[in-house]
Each structure stands twice: as C-alpha cells, then as structure tokens.
Enzyme design. Structure first.
Site, PDB file in Angstrom:
ATOM      1  N   GLU B 181     -31.090 103.278  16.967  1.00  0.00           N
ATOM      2  CA  GLU B 181     -32.141 102.252  17.062  1.00  0.00           C
ATOM      3  C   GLU B 181     -33.240 102.603  18.061  1.00  0.00           C
ATOM      4  O   GLU B 181     -34.364 102.141  17.914  1.00  0.00           O
ATOM      5  CB  GLU B 181     -31.506 100.910  17.461  1.00  0.00           C
ATOM      6  CG  GLU B 181     -30.640 100.282  16.388  1.00  0.00           C
ATOM      7  CD  GLU B 181     -31.463  99.716  15.227  1.00  0.00           C
ATOM      8  OE1 GLU B 181     -32.615  99.301  15.463  1.00  0.00           O
ATOM      9  OE2 GLU B 181     -30.958  99.729  14.086  1.00  0.00           O
ATOM     10  N   SER B 462       8.249  55.610  -3.483  1.00  0.00           N
ATOM     11  CA  SER B 462       9.617  55.510  -2.985  1.00  0.00           C
ATOM     12  C   SER B 462       9.848  56.221  -1.658  1.00  0.00           C
ATOM     13  O   SER B 462      10.940  56.134  -1.108  1.00  0.00           O
ATOM     14  CB  SER B 462      10.573  56.079  -4.022  1.00  0.00           C
ATOM     15  OG  SER B 462      10.361  55.435  -5.251  1.00  0.00           O
TER      16      SER B 462
END
Lengths: 218, 766
Positions: B181, B462
């Site tokens: 870079e 249930s």
C-alpha cells in the site's frame, strides 16, 4: 422376634422424637431386616409431612426439616454412619473435581471466595450431584455473606447426601449459621438443634471419636 | 531597488503582497486549527469494540466422555489445524487413538492458562489419559480456548472489530501492508508527492475508469477515521494536510497499529468487519498469529476493496490478487522464492461463512443479548470490548441443530406435508446450574430472524399436567401414585356462564385409572378431575413456583391453556428435574473487560420452591410416560437401562406438538408447529417426541438417579389395587410414597392380607 422388631422400625419414626429416631435407626442398622413390610396394627392416622409454601420463594425452614436420618425404605438395611464417606476424596470423586476443589481451597485461603465459587461451579458441571462440592459451595457463600445461597446450596447438598450424616451435619451447621445472620430466629435455632443432634448421634456411634471439621473438602 | 514607475502596477503589487500576507496568515491560522483538530480527534479516537461472545470452554480430563474423534471435531471447530507434527499453538496431530495438540494460551476468568503441548488417549468410554508431552505426569484437568461465537455490535454502524496490538501481530503482516500500500511509509512525512504525481498523471490520462489512489497509509487512516467518502479536491487537500499534521504528533508505529485496527475488510450482512484481528477470525476462523503467509497476503490484498475482492464470492479474482501480493512479498525480500511458490499453491483456505465461528448461533446470541441488556448500557456493549463468557455448549448445539435439520423433513414426509411447512424450536439446559447449553429458534438454524425458542408464545397443552399431579401428590392424605381416578365425562359451568366439557384425546373413557397411568397416558378427564379437587389456585401457584409467572386461574389451565415459549417450558421443567430447586436459566457465566480484568460473574443461583418428595413422585410418573405412556416411542432410541422423565404436549387440533423431558443432567424441550398456527396433524408423540428422543440419545444424556430422597419411602404394591403386596401376589411393583403415607391395607392377594393372629402364631412356631 424379627417380626416385632420390624413393626417397631416401621412404625416408631412416626411417633418418636428425632433423638430417639437416631437411636432406633442406629439400632435398626445392626439388625438384618426382612423384606416384607408388615401390616401396621394401628389405624392411627399420621400427619402428612408439612410442605413448604409453594408460592413463597423459600420454604420456611421450621416446617421443612426432614427426619433426622432419612427414613430408609422398609426392608433395607440401615447403613451405619461409618459406611458413609466423610470427605470429598473418600466419596469416589474423580481427579478433575478433586483438582478443582483443591484450587478452590487455595482461592479461599487466599481470600478470593468468588474465584473459589467459580471452581466449584466447574466441578459441578463435571459431577453435578456431588453433595460434597455443593456443601463446599454453601460454605463459600456463607463466607461471602450470601446467606440465601449458602442456605440453598446446603439444602441442595442435603438433598443429594442420601442420608450421609457427615454431610448433613456440615450442611445443618451452614444452614444454622446462614439463618442466624439475621438474629436468633426459631428457624436458626431449629437448624442448630438439628446439627447438634446429628453431631451427638455421630459422636455416640463412633465411640466418641472426633467429628469432622465443618469443611469436609480438602 | 527596483523602482516601479506605474502607480497602477505599484498598487497592484502592494495589494498582492497584502493579500498574500493575509492569505498566509489565514492559512497559518487554519493550519493551527486543523492541527488542533487532528490532535483532538486522534486523541479522541475510541475504537468501537463490540462485546465478544464466547462459548463455554471444553474441559478435558481423564474420564471426560469425549472420544478422540469428537475432540478432533472440536479442535477443527476452534480452527486448529491438523498436521503431522505440532508446529505451534493451534495445531494438532492424530495417530490412531492418540491425539497430540498444542493448545492456545487463553486468559480465563480465574487466570491465564498457558500454551501447552498435550498427548491424549481415548477408548469407548472417553478420555483415558491426558499428559503434557515430554512428561509422564498425568494432567488432572485443562480447558481448551473457548470458541468465539459472535459479538454484540452497535446496530447503527454495524461496526465490528477485534483489537490487535502491533507488537502482537506477525511482523510479516505490517511489512506486507507497507510493501503493497505505501512502500515509502517509513520515510515520508504523511504524504508521498511522488505517489500523488503518479496518481494524478494516471487519472488525467486514464479517463473515466477507476481512479488510482496514491494515498499513503497515513492518508487512508485519516480518511477512514475523520472524513467522508466524498471524492473532491477539497477533501483530498484536507486529507493530505491532516496526514502531514498527524505525522508530526504520532509515531509511525501508532499510525500502523491504528490502520491495522481501522481498515474495513469485509461485510457480513449488516455487520462491517473492521481490522485484521476480526478479519482473521471472519475468513480463516483462527487468530492472526496463526496465519500462513498466503493468508496474510489474502487479507492485505482484499484491503484494496473488500466488495470487489470478496473471497467467498470471487475466489478466482482473489486468488490472483493474493498471488500478486505474494509476489510483492518476495520482491521485497519478505519471503523466499521457494516459499512464494509453495504458498501460491495453497488453496485460499477461506472458511465457509456459516462454519466460521462468528454469528453461527443466532438464537443463542439473541438470548445473550437480552440477558446482558439489563446488566450493561447498550453503548458500552457496542464499544467497550467486553468479553462475555456464555454457557453455550457447541457440541450440544450442534446435536440439537442436526436433529432439527434431519428430523423435520422426515416428519413432513410422514404426514405428506409440503416440505418447509413445519417450523421447530428447541432448548437444552443443564439440570444443576440451569445453564442454557443449546438453542434453536428456526428450522433454518442460522437464520437470525424470529426466535421461536424465546418469542413464540404457544399453548403448552399437556406439558402443564405434571403440575396438576404434583399438586395432588403433595397432598398425601388424598393422593398417591396408585390412587384410583375416575375417567368420566365432565361438564362444567364456568363463572361467565359458558360450559366447558373437555374430552380425552382419543375421545374414549377408560373407567377408573391409577393416578400415574392417567398422567402417563395423558388422559384429560382424570387430570381435570384432580385439578378441580385440588383447586386452580394450588396448581397455579406450583407453576409459578416452578418459574413461569401468570398462568390463567382457570380450569382450562390443567390442560395447558397457558401460553409459553420453549424457554419458559425449559424453566419449569428444570425445576422439576432439579428436585424442586428453581434456578433461573442463564446464558452468561462471566464478563471481563477487554484487558482481561474480571467484571462480573453470574454464579449458580438456586432456591427450593417445590417440595422435594412430591417432585420425586411426579418425576416417577413422568418416567412412566416414556415407559408405557404417550412417550413410549422414545424407548426405542434412548439407552437401555436408563430412565428418563418427560411429557408430550398437544394442543387443539394438533396445532402444536411439544415434548419436554429430562434425565439427571440434561433438560430438553422441543416444539414443532406452523407459524400460521394451522393444524399440523402431529401430536406431541408423533412430532416433537421423535426429535427429543434422538436428541437425548445424541447428547449422551444420563438417566435419572432412582434413589428416593429423604421423606420418600418405597413399598411393594399390588398393581391392581394399589395396596400393599407380598409374595402372595402374582405381580408386585415397587412404588414410592411420601413417608408416613404408605397404604395401610394389604391387597387381597397378599398372604399378610389373610393373616390372622393365629397365622402369626403359626409363623413363630414353624
């Protein structure tokens, strides 16, 4: 002969005081029991054991103290106190949990009870039903003045103790101390009496031998 | 001295000189202000550090129930690499039944565990030996580093990162970054005039194509930190000036470190991946210091444009880019020629995003997020880099996911439902300690949408029944497990004038049934009968004591007209599983600061809220659900000889199919249904039970401890009458009773039942 003894063992706990119950239980321990329960001769209705109030967060201790030594299923020999392990190491605990308990003890000695609790929790993830670890945790909570957790963990240890009087002795001591933090309530007194009773029963059965210290964890 | 004759020219020059001075003065003021601005802003840079969320670490010890094969899987999940030899932390080698591993150091709550080289052996029962390599001494216990399972990043920016220090990153990374870079980084003063010139020329003649950079790392950092993305000369000039100023105050190393942490390296939905620390986890599922040169080259390469160079989308383009970076590395003398060749031959090594550790478990992370919300401020969670250690057990989670993924299509096929019709949710918790070990909120287990495990409020059917029976069994003067209950029609006039006439699921009446059979077979009418006898309030109070607030005080509650989420159900069933001790279900164990300082710990909290003896009896009846009741299918998959307790749940017209149950160490709850709440044609047994049974098997869950607690006695009972039995009876069963509440009478079949004082005398003289 055998028949009479069985009747006694099966019925007496309902009417005897806890102290007498120890004597009976210890006596019963020495006698081989027949496997068939005998029909009770008396029709006297016994009180169902009082239950903790279910809406209250904690059961009222005075009403939830179970029989001094657990009532053994009829027909099974009552184990003697000496047949129960007194320490974590003697209780068939694995090396990993023993190592964690040692580490926790080091933390406790170093004044780091919070870190000790962390080690006990690690231990319980490995052996969740280890009543000795629950007891050590209860003691650590007590040292931190987490009285509610001290009491709960001690009760949990009692639930898992499966009649081990050495564990129950330590647990009732923790419960008595935890309840006693807010003054000498009847509940605290009852817990202390319970601890004392187990203590004297153990002293008597082991011929006056030394009782384990409050902490049964190495 | 030059004399300027023309007054016009003279005034012009004076004017110029003045305006130049003013301009210079203005520029100076502006520069001073900009300088102050840069310093203040840089000093004020606070990295947005989302809280990092970890799974629970795997504890290794001799006796641990894990095989070398499973351990290998676990290591791969953690991003450890298999090789022939250990080459550093994060590597392992398997040979036969022995596994060697070089563990990563990790800062746990209670201290740092250093890197260790271990040798482990296993057999069918689990780990048999664990020792440090080069030593014969056995190691009692050791933790693997916990898996990073997500982060809690701020929703507005979506910025996520894992902070790294320059001193801790492999030196090849910054060197490569500079090489690629900003080659002159070490020498320039913030900008590189040569670079700018090159870029300017290229842009001038390059037409409308992509603009070339020319920015130094310093300029890029300034842009990323302080400036907008706008491409204008004004911004460019500002950026250059600020870069020069920043270089005057901040060292090159600090700039480099800031760059490594700031740079955007990828996108995961709304989550922005910032910094090399997180990118390493995101792409390779391992820490930065374990990256190979090719992997470093890839990360540096994609920094140019993570959208264009998305390695998961454009692997070929990214490979070209990576190989170019490898070439630049070699040109710069960072790697040797042969190294470059070898590295260029390696595959990209990018993990599938789903497998890549982070954001794998959306339902569980959702739970963590909610539980932590009340404990910390949202902005701290999103920015302070807290480390949150959770209860998630990746092994349990994987098994729960696998079951739902595999079984749901089967259920659809069996019922001839269109694929994709059914939805499911599941929760696994530990019995003691109440830790949430696994959670799935959608059949698409990675989908971070509606979390049914927490948010779907469905009637539990249930599943409520055990609490009705618990209420009854807590009243030993009236009920025990063999109490005879009439299964007869019920027609109730409700307070509001309506009538309620519940039916059994099979629409049959079964005469008188023993209490535990009524639960095991999930008969509705006996349940309602018991509930009405005991009272709505009592059942209501027990459900609340178990940990679910506010069930309606109506008789329909007995049959489960209670809306709850799977997690709610796990809570109340946990209290049953833990012998009546309520432990609020927790997903978080510990929180540490980013520096590794302990912040808070959430220890086991428990309180006895249900009576132990009656809970034991209820659990005994719930074992019958599986032994011969509605859950008996599970016997075919659960380990033989072990007892589990559970309950099916089915709601009207089979809209919801539930199963909840437990052994001695695990509670699991499974729900199957449809989002549009249409009937699915599956009852609890045909649907959720199938997943639950196999799940408990896969979890290697342990059966229930059958020793009765204090306050419970066992007796031999004649199953026909529920009265005491002896050898005179053809069938005897062992049944627990609350102490002092054993049946007083002998069954007709019992010898003792016919005994008279005379028999008793005969006995003595026999």
């Amino acid at each position: 002969m055998t028949l009479f003894l069985t009747v006694t063992a099966a019925r007496k706990p309902r009417v005897l005081t806890p102290v007498a119950l120890v004597a009976v239980a210890l006596l019963a321990a020495c006698v081989a029991q027949p496997t068939v329960p005998t029909r009770p001769e008396s029709t006297q209705q016994t009180q169902p054991p009082a239950l903790p109030p279910t809406t209250a967060p904690a059961p009222a201790p005075a009403t939830t103290i179970p029989p001094l030594l657990p009532t053994q299923p009829s027909g099974r020999p009552q184990p003697s106190a000496e047949s129960f392990p007194k320490t974590l190491a003697a209780a068939g605990t694995g090396p990993a949990v023993l190592a964690l308990a040692r580490q926790a003890q080091t933390f406790r000695s170093a004044g780091r009870p919070q870190d000790a609790l962390g080690q006990y929790e690690r231990a319980l993830r490995i052996e969740p039903k280890n009543a000795f670890v629950w007891q050590a945790m209860a003691e650590t909570h007590l040292a931190l003045h987490n009285v509610e957790q001290a009491e709960s963990a001690a009760r949990k240890s009692n639930s898992l103790a499966r009649g081990n009087p050495w564990l129950e002795l330590g647990n009732w001591r923790v419960i008595a101390a935890a309840l006693g933090v807010y003054g000498d309530s009847p509940a605290a007194q009852a817990a202390r009496t319970r601890a004392d009773e187990i203590g004297s029963a153990l002293a008597a059965s082991s011929g006056g031998g030394a009782l384990p210290a409050a902490s049964a964890v190495p | 001295m030059i004399r300027i004759k023309s007054p016009l020219l003279r005034w012009l020059l004076i004017g110029l000189a003045i305006s130049f001075s003013v301009g210079l003065l203005g520029l100076s003021f502006w520069l001073v202000r900009l300088d102050q601005d840069v310093r203040a802003r840089y000093a004020g840079v606070r990295w947005v550090l989302p809280a990092q969320v970890y799974a629970s670490p795997l504890e290794l010890y001799p006796g641990a129930r894990i095989s070398v094969t499973e351990l290998r899987r676990e290591l791969e999940r953690l991003g450890y690499r298999a090789s022939d030899e250990l080459t550093g932390p994060g590597t392992f080698a398997v040979s036969g039944s022995e596994l060697r591993v070089d563990t990563r150091a990790f800062a746990f709550w209670d201290g740092v565990q250093p890197e260790m080289r271990l040798a482990l052996k296993s057999d069918a029962s689990g780990l048999t030996s664990l020792r440090a390599m080069g030593s014969d001494a056995s190691i009692d216990l050791l933790r693997l580093d916990p898996m990073l399972i997500g982060s809690i990043y701020p929703s507005h920016s979506g910025e996520d990162r894992v902070l790294v220090k320059l001193s801790e990153v492999p030196p090849l990374l910054p060197a490569t970054l500079i090489r690629v870079e900003d080659r002159a980084f070490a020498d320039h003063f913030g900008i590189s005039p040569k670079g700018i010139l090159r870029a300017a020329v290229s842009n001038l003649f390059g037409g409308r194509g992509r603009k070339q950079g020319g920015s130094t790392l310093t300029q890029q950092l300034i842009k990323n930190l302080f400036l907008s993305n706008e491409q204008s000369y004004g911004r460019k000039i500002n950026e250059a000036l600020m870069a020069i100023l920043l270089e005057r105050h901040v060292s090159k190393d600090d700039i480099l470190e800031a760059y490594l942490n700031e740079v955007w390296l990828g996108q995961d939905g709304s989550r922005a991946i910032h910094g090399f620390g997180l990118a390493s986890q995101f792409y390779f599922n391992k820490p930065l210091n374990e990256l190979r040169p090719a992997e470093i080259a890839l990360l540096v390469g994609i920094a140019k444009g993570p959208t264009v160079y998305n390695p998961r989308k454009y692997p070929e383009r990214v490979k070209d880019r990576r190989d170019l970076v490898l070439q630049l590395m070699e040109d710069g003398g960072l790697i040797r020629d042969d190294e470059r060749e070898a590295e260029a031959l390696t595959p990209l090594g990018v993990q599938n995003s789903v497998a890549g550790g982070v954001e794998r478990y959306p339902a569980f992370i959702d739970l963590v997020r909610r539980q932590i919300k009340g404990l910390y401020r949202e902005e701290d969670l999103g920015s302070e880099g807290l480390r949150i250690f959770t209860t998630l057990d990746p092994r349990a989670q994987e098994r729960l996911e696998a079951r739902i993924i595999a079984d749901l299509p089967d259920l659809e096929k069996n019922r001839q439902l269109k694929p994709g019709t059914l939805q499911a949710a599941g929760v696994v918790t530990s019995v003691e300690g109440g830790e949430v070990l696994a959670m799935v909120g959608d059949r698409n287990v990675r989908y971070p949408g509606f979390n049914r495990a927490l948010d779907s409020q469905r009637p539990i059917g249930s599943l409520a029944k055990p609490f009705v029976y618990l209420a009854a069994l807590a009243d030993p003067g009236r009920y025990n497990l063999y109490s005879s209950i009439a299964d007869e029609a019920i027609d109730l006039k409700m307070p509001n004038g309506s009538r309620w006439a519940p039916k059994n699921y099979d629409r049959q009446l079964h005469g008188n049934v023993p209490l535990h059979v009524a639960l095991a077979k999930s008969y509705n009418l006996p349940t309602v009968r018991i509930g009405l006898d005991i009272g709505v309030d009592r059942v209501h109070d027990l459900i609340e004591a178990a940990g679910l607030q506010g069930p309606p005080r109506l008789p329909s509650m007995f049959l489960g007209a209670i809306n709850a989420s799977p997690l709610d159900v796990a809570q109340i069933y946990s209290t049953l599983a833990a012998s009546g001790y309520l432990t609020p279900l927790l997903a978080i164990r510990e929180v540490m600061t980013k520096e590794g300082q302990p912040l808070s710990r959430y220890s086991f909290q428990l309180k006895q809220t249900l009576p132990e003896g009656p809970v034991y009896l209820t659990t005994w009846a719930m074992q019958k659900v599986i032994e011969f009741g509605t859950g008996r299918w599970a016997v075919s998959v659960l380990p033989a000889g072990q007892k589990f307790a559970g309950k099916t749940g089915t709601t009207d017209d089979a809209r919801d199919s539930w199963f909840a149950g437990f052994g001695s160490d695990r509670v699991a709850v499974v729900w199957v249904g449809r989002d549009d709440n249409k009937p699915v044609g599956l009852d609890g047994a045909a649907g959720a039970l199938r997943i639950w049974g196999r799940l408990m098997r896969d979890l290697d869950a342990r059966g229930i401890d059958l020793t009765p607690p204090a306050g419970v006695e066992e007796a031999q009972i004649d199953p026909v009458t529920g009265l005491l039995a002896d050898e005179g009876c053809a069938a005897q069963v062992t049944v627990p009773f609350l102490s002092g509440a054993l049946p007083k009478d002998y069954a007709p079949c019992a010898n003792a039942g016919q005994s008279s004082p005379l028999d008793w005398l005969k006995d003595i003289f026999r």
